[in-house]
Design a protein around this motif. Sequence first.
Motif, PDB file in Angstrom:
ATOM      1  N   SER A   1       0.799  -1.225   0.000  1.00  0.00           N
ATOM      2  CA  SER A   1       0.000   0.000   0.000  1.00  0.00           C
ATOM      3  C   SER A   1       0.829   1.270   0.000  1.00  0.00           C
ATOM      4  CB  SER A   1      -0.915   0.021   1.233  1.00  0.00           C
ATOM      5  OG  SER A   1      -0.131  -0.004   2.423  1.00  0.00           O
TER       6      SER A   1
ATOM      7  N   SER B   1       2.803   0.466  -4.203  1.00  0.00           N
ATOM      8  CA  SER B   1       1.724   0.792  -5.141  1.00  0.00           C
ATOM      9  C   SER B   1       2.227   0.782  -6.582  1.00  0.00           C
ATOM     10  CB  SER B   1       1.107   2.147  -4.796  1.00  0.00           C
ATOM     11  OG  SER B   1       2.049   3.205  -4.901  1.00  0.00           O
TER      12      SER B   1
ATOM     13  N   VAL C   1      -5.353  -1.394  -2.183  1.00  0.00           N
ATOM     14  CA  VAL C   1      -4.415  -2.272  -2.889  1.00  0.00           C
ATOM     15  C   VAL C   1      -5.140  -3.066  -3.976  1.00  0.00           C
ATOM     16  CG1 VAL C   1      -2.859  -4.246  -2.630  1.00  0.00           C
ATOM     17  CG2 VAL C   1      -2.808  -2.390  -0.957  1.00  0.00           C
TER      18      VAL C   1
ATOM     19  N   LEU D   1      -5.419  -1.255  -7.163  1.00  0.00           N
ATOM     20  CA  LEU D   1      -4.188  -1.170  -7.963  1.00  0.00           C
ATOM     21  C   LEU D   1      -4.093  -2.308  -8.977  1.00  0.00           C
ATOM     22  CD1 LEU D   1      -1.667  -0.389  -5.064  1.00  0.00           C
ATOM     23  CD2 LEU D   1      -2.526   1.248  -6.751  1.00  0.00           C
TER      24      LEU D   1
ATOM     25  N   GLY E   1      -0.405   4.915  -0.851  1.00  0.00           N
ATOM     26  CA  GLY E   1       0.223   5.566  -1.996  1.00  0.00           C
ATOM     27  C   GLY E   1       1.231   6.602  -1.553  1.00  0.00           C
TER      28      GLY E   1
END
Length: 345
Positions: free
Chosen positions: A178, A183, A208, A211, A339
């Motif tokens: 995370s 990320s 997450v 992503l 992030g």
Amino acid sequence: MDKQRKARTPESESVASDRAPSAMRAVTYKRYGGPEVLEFSESARPEPEPGKVLVRVGAAGLDRGTWHLMAGEPRAVRLAVGLRAPRNPVPGIDFSGEVVAIGAGVLGFAAGDRVLGVAAGSFAEFVLADARKLVQLPEGITWERAAALPTSGVTALQALQKAGTLGPDTRMLVTGASGGVGSFVVQLAKLRGVHVSAECSAHKMEFVASLGADVVYDRAGGGAYARDAAYDVVIDIAGNPSIGTLRRILVTDGRAVIVGAEVPGPSLTGMNRQMRAVLVSPFLRQSLAMLVSVNKKQDLTALVELMSAGKLESRIDRTFRLGEAREAMEYLVAGSVCGKVVLVP
């Protein structure tokens, strides 16, 4: 996920007002320590030097590397930045902004160019950067998202490069997925078709998953280290699984890349595990490696191209004003970030 505290400076407006030719506002620190050592004050504005480019900062990125330099930990970093006190009183590494002036011998840049890169002292209205560490920034990418890219993005890319050949048949675990580096690792791995399992805190699992991670484990649950786990690659970011645990969850010829360390320890502050991994790796079929990332212009250029094409994204958690650097660093250290965190003038 943007949780900004204040309205950002519009991209179409001037990045910062040029109030005085010899002065600027900057974050400074005179001693090593926690966020409390950061101050916001007037500082001397740098002037162009041979091979250097003066940039008006549009945004500056925060990362754990900046925290280590601010804290003077591990102690070994003080050999490079000042034994008793920091030689450069302005912290910060990553930035994006507009070229104001260029020094003698600089080719490929001109006043008005949009750029991003790395340079010591980016937590300020202006920064003096080595032209060799600058990349042109295409239109359409904001200052904030550009400033979040250099250190974390390049570290992520180099971690995957160190992991070797990757593809659709690769099963990868990313710990610390995370954060800034994590990320980018997840996104870059998915671009290669890798099956990504990721580990993070429970309240970050949704982030997450967004992503692109195929499976997301709650760090507290321990599912990523299940007995039947069999990963081809583990990218261990700022975690602390033992070498024995890493070996157990890897396939016979699997590869682990250890990135960073936030475990309290002696002068190397948690680097003992990485050192042991490097020492035992030559005697194993598995590969255990420690990553020491290096800011390479070609790597940053490749990442900018992916971002410009819409294939890679800087995920900004919160944006703080330059004068809120202490608060921003406290937020980073608290471990709640999903992030990246950035500063704007």
